[in-house]
Design an enzyme around this catalytic site. Structure first.
Site, PDB file in Angstrom:
ATOM      1  N   GLN A 211      -4.893  -2.275  -2.465  1.00 22.59           N
ATOM      2  CA  GLN A 211      -6.006  -1.123  -2.060  1.00 22.59           C
ATOM      3  C   GLN A 211      -5.526   0.367  -2.804  1.00 22.59           C
ATOM      4  O   GLN A 211      -4.407   0.434  -3.305  1.00 22.59           O
ATOM      5  CB  GLN A 211      -5.761  -0.927  -0.552  1.00 22.59           C
ATOM      6  CG  GLN A 211      -4.696  -0.389   0.131  1.00 22.59           C
ATOM      7  CD  GLN A 211      -4.476  -0.373   1.704  1.00 22.59           C
ATOM      8  OE1 GLN A 211      -3.769  -1.232   2.267  1.00 22.59           O
ATOM      9  NE2 GLN A 211      -5.334   0.592   2.292  1.00 22.59           N
ATOM     10  N   HIS A 241      -7.745   0.667   6.122  1.00 18.20           N
ATOM     11  CA  HIS A 241      -8.702  -0.620   5.823  1.00 18.20           C
ATOM     12  C   HIS A 241      -9.916  -0.336   5.490  1.00 18.20           C
ATOM     13  O   HIS A 241     -10.713  -1.176   4.994  1.00 18.20           O
ATOM     14  CB  HIS A 241      -8.256  -1.827   6.651  1.00 18.20           C
ATOM     15  CG  HIS A 241      -8.445  -1.517   8.110  1.00 18.20           C
ATOM     16  ND1 HIS A 241      -9.448  -0.692   8.927  1.00 18.20           N
ATOM     17  CD2 HIS A 241      -7.334  -1.359   9.095  1.00 18.20           C
ATOM     18  CE1 HIS A 241      -9.146  -0.779  10.230  1.00 18.20           C
ATOM     19  NE2 HIS A 241      -7.960  -1.000  10.273  1.00 18.20           N
ATOM     20  N   ASP A 271      -1.737 -10.026  11.057  1.00 20.76           N
ATOM     21  CA  ASP A 271      -0.739 -10.131  12.308  1.00 20.76           C
ATOM     22  C   ASP A 271      -1.763 -10.705  13.342  1.00 20.76           C
ATOM     23  O   ASP A 271      -0.971 -10.874  14.299  1.00 20.76           O
ATOM     24  CB  ASP A 271       0.160  -8.910  12.348  1.00 20.76           C
ATOM     25  CG  ASP A 271      -0.746  -7.873  12.778  1.00 20.76           C
ATOM     26  OD1 ASP A 271      -2.020  -7.845  13.024  1.00 20.76           O
ATOM     27  OD2 ASP A 271      -0.136  -6.729  13.077  1.00 20.76           O
ATOM     28  N   LYS A 416       2.368  -6.866  17.166  1.00 17.53           N
ATOM     29  CA  LYS A 416       2.650  -5.665  16.693  1.00 17.53           C
ATOM     30  C   LYS A 416       4.230  -5.182  17.265  1.00 17.53           C
ATOM     31  O   LYS A 416       4.425  -4.355  16.409  1.00 17.53           O
ATOM     32  CB  LYS A 416       1.610  -4.527  17.577  1.00 17.53           C
ATOM     33  CG  LYS A 416       0.185  -4.728  17.166  1.00 17.53           C
ATOM     34  CD  LYS A 416      -0.051  -4.519  15.737  1.00 17.53           C
ATOM     35  CE  LYS A 416      -1.579  -4.687  15.433  1.00 17.53           C
ATOM     36  NZ  LYS A 416      -2.023  -4.664  14.189  1.00 17.53           N
TER      37      LYS A 416
END
Length: 527
Positions: A211, A241, A271, A416
């Site tokens: 990215q 994102h 994740d 997380k």
């Protein structure tokens, strides 16, 4: 005094982005809060000055790159950043807050129930599918070094291992070749390149791209933090994102996929262990000719901060908590008004992605994220910076027939924190072809687990809970303070264990705790 944008403002915008800059103004209702004409003119002038100063600084940055092909790539990236920065300035000048009165819960046709989808599990469309995992994050929040996707989750396997297993199983079972695409960031690229070598003999094609790498913006001067293209890593950031569309296009991976006959991309966070390929959603997407589908799931008390789908003047939109005016935050969190939240599992049509990128149609809401760069020397203050980020879900408004599908909770199983890690390592789940399956005898949703700050890092978690307790009948667990669990512990109902400051609680091996509060201190001494 005129309030129209000056010639300087216009010239600061690259020609191919001029329409976008104009279009952005009408996106949400302008609110001038009764500003005087001179006030507006002053803001226009300061906005145009900030824009041209940023443009000059970005040109100077590009001049520090000597290699021609690298320079061209860098300039494209800085142009994309500049268009984001321009929109940020315009939003600030116009106080482009969302008009809360125009926000409504989604209409029935904007959210389709998963149970209503055809249940044929048609495999005909798998040859048109690729799977993309967002792999830009580091494991630092869990006290780990390197990409988060390589943290061991279960049975010695990482997030990445499990994803590879799932797609391999799909390819083997249906005799197809679904590729896996990883969007890395400059933080994870090198490590990921080394890690994926171990999959070379596997029945899976893995493609990677990076990215964007954007300059952080100094809060005071609104200039870029880096002074040269090879400036220290802390001067740069990956812009969220929402950057996936332009990066996928600029990397050449988008065209590579289209050349292979691939038309649909299933994107999710690396994740989220629940984000597996679903043939029903894939078929629904093809049959309804939707260019974009966002997977939603029912909101619970634990998800009140998650982005939600809304109806904004007849159009499906994503609304994030960061966009909500303070006085409406409680209404935003309400489970009654906004029943769903965005899982960030997104299905998109690649031809449509190519179209919106080439036509400069992407105007996703900007989320300014305040950060600080640590000072070089002792005694100096940290430098305040702003990161301009976008979210992939915000692009829903740019695609035709875009809508949400309300999916079962099992499709949202993110890790997380170490609280999440405890859940996915437990006896509540078994592993089947890389997919976590909840025990069928479990009644109701997964338990709520809250581990305190003594369990923040994976290393702390592993030393305090070396053996995961049995939690099949657990509803709620809270542990705070210095608590150690012995082997073979069983937890049922609601269990709260609080070690007061300076004290330790050792839960003996084989203990069965059911609907209890344990507090104070309890030490088990070896003898």
């Amino acid at each position: 005094m005129a309030s129209a944008p000056s010639a300087q403002t216009k010239s600061a915008v690259p020609s191919h982005l001029k329409n976008a800059a104009v279009a952005n103004g009408s996106d949400f209702q302008d609110k001038h809060h009764g500003k005087t004409q001179s006030h507006v003119a002053f803001e226009n002038t300061s906005t145009s000055v900030a824009a041209s100063q940023m443009r000059n600084a970005l040109n100077d940055l590009a001049d520090t790159v000597t290699e021609p092909s690298e320079k061209k790539r860098f300039e494209t990236e800085m142009d994309n950043f500049f268009s984001l920065f321009r929109r940020y300035l315009n939003d600030k000048a116009k106080s482009n807050e969302i008009d809360w009165n125009r926000i409504a819960p989604p209409k029935p046709e904007q959210v389709v129930e998963y149970n209503s989808l055809a249940n044929t599990e048609s495999v005909d469309f798998l040859s048109k599918l690729a799977v993309l995992k967002l792999n830009g994050g580091l494991g630092t929040s869990m006290g780990c070094v390197g990409p988060k996707s390589v943290i061991e989750v279960r049975d010695g396997m990482s997030f990445l291992d499990l994803s590879v297993r799932q797609i391999e199983f799909l390819n083997r079972t249906y005799d197809v070749n679904v590729p896996m695409v990883l969007m890395n960031s400059f933080n994870t690229d090198k490590d990921t390149a080394n890690i994926i070598k171990k999959y070379e003999g596997h029945n899976i094609d893995i493609m990677t791209f990076n990215q964007s790498k954007y300059p952080r913006v100094l809060k005071d001067s609104l200039l870029p933090a880096p002074k040269s293209a090879d400036s220290q890593i802390s001067d740069w950031y990956p812009p969220g994102h929402g950057d996936v569309f332009e990066s996928l296009y600029n990397s050449g991976i988008l065209d590579k996929l289209l050349d292979r006959g691939i038309e649909i991309l299933f994107l999710s966070n690396a994740d989220n262990l629940g984000a597996v390929v679903d043939l029903n959603i894939l078929q629904h997407m093809v049959e309804t000719r939707a260019e974009y589908i966002m997977e939603l799931t029912d909101k619970t008390k634990a998800d009140v901060k998650g982005g939600t789908i809304i109806d904004y003047e007849g159009q499906a939109r994503l609304l994030e908590i960061a966009q909500v005016p303070k006085q409406y935050v409680n209404e935003f969190k309400s489970i009654k008004k906004f029943k769903y939240f965005n899982t960030n599992n997104v299905w998109m049509n690649l031809r449509a992605v190519k179209r919106v990128v080439e036509n400069n149609e992407l105007l996703m809401e900007i989320i300014p994220n305040g950060k600080s760069i640590p000072a070089d020397k002792k005694g100096e203050t940290d430098v305040s910076v702003v990161q301009l980020e976008t979210a992939v879900g915000a692009a829903i408004k740019h695609f035709k027939n875009a809508h949400g599908v309300n999916v079962p909770r099992r499709r949202f199983l993110p890790v997380k924190t170490c609280s999440d890690l405890m859940l996915v390592k437990s006896d509540l789940y078994t592993l089947k072809h890389g997919q976590l399956m909840i025990d069928p005898s479990r009644f109701g949703p997964a338990p709520l687990i809250k581990l305190g700050s003594d369990f923040k890092k994976v290393s702390q978690f592993q030393s305090r809970i070396p053996s995961i307790p049995k939690i099949l009948e657990l509803d709620h667990l809270t542990i705070t303070g210095a608590v150690n669990l012995g082997r073979g512990v069983v937890l049922k109902g609601t269990v709260i264990i609080v070690a007061s400051e300076g004290n330790t609680i050792d839960v003996p091996p084989g203990s069965v705790l059911e609907n209890v509060v344990v507090q104070g201190s309890l030490r088990l001494l070896e003898h």
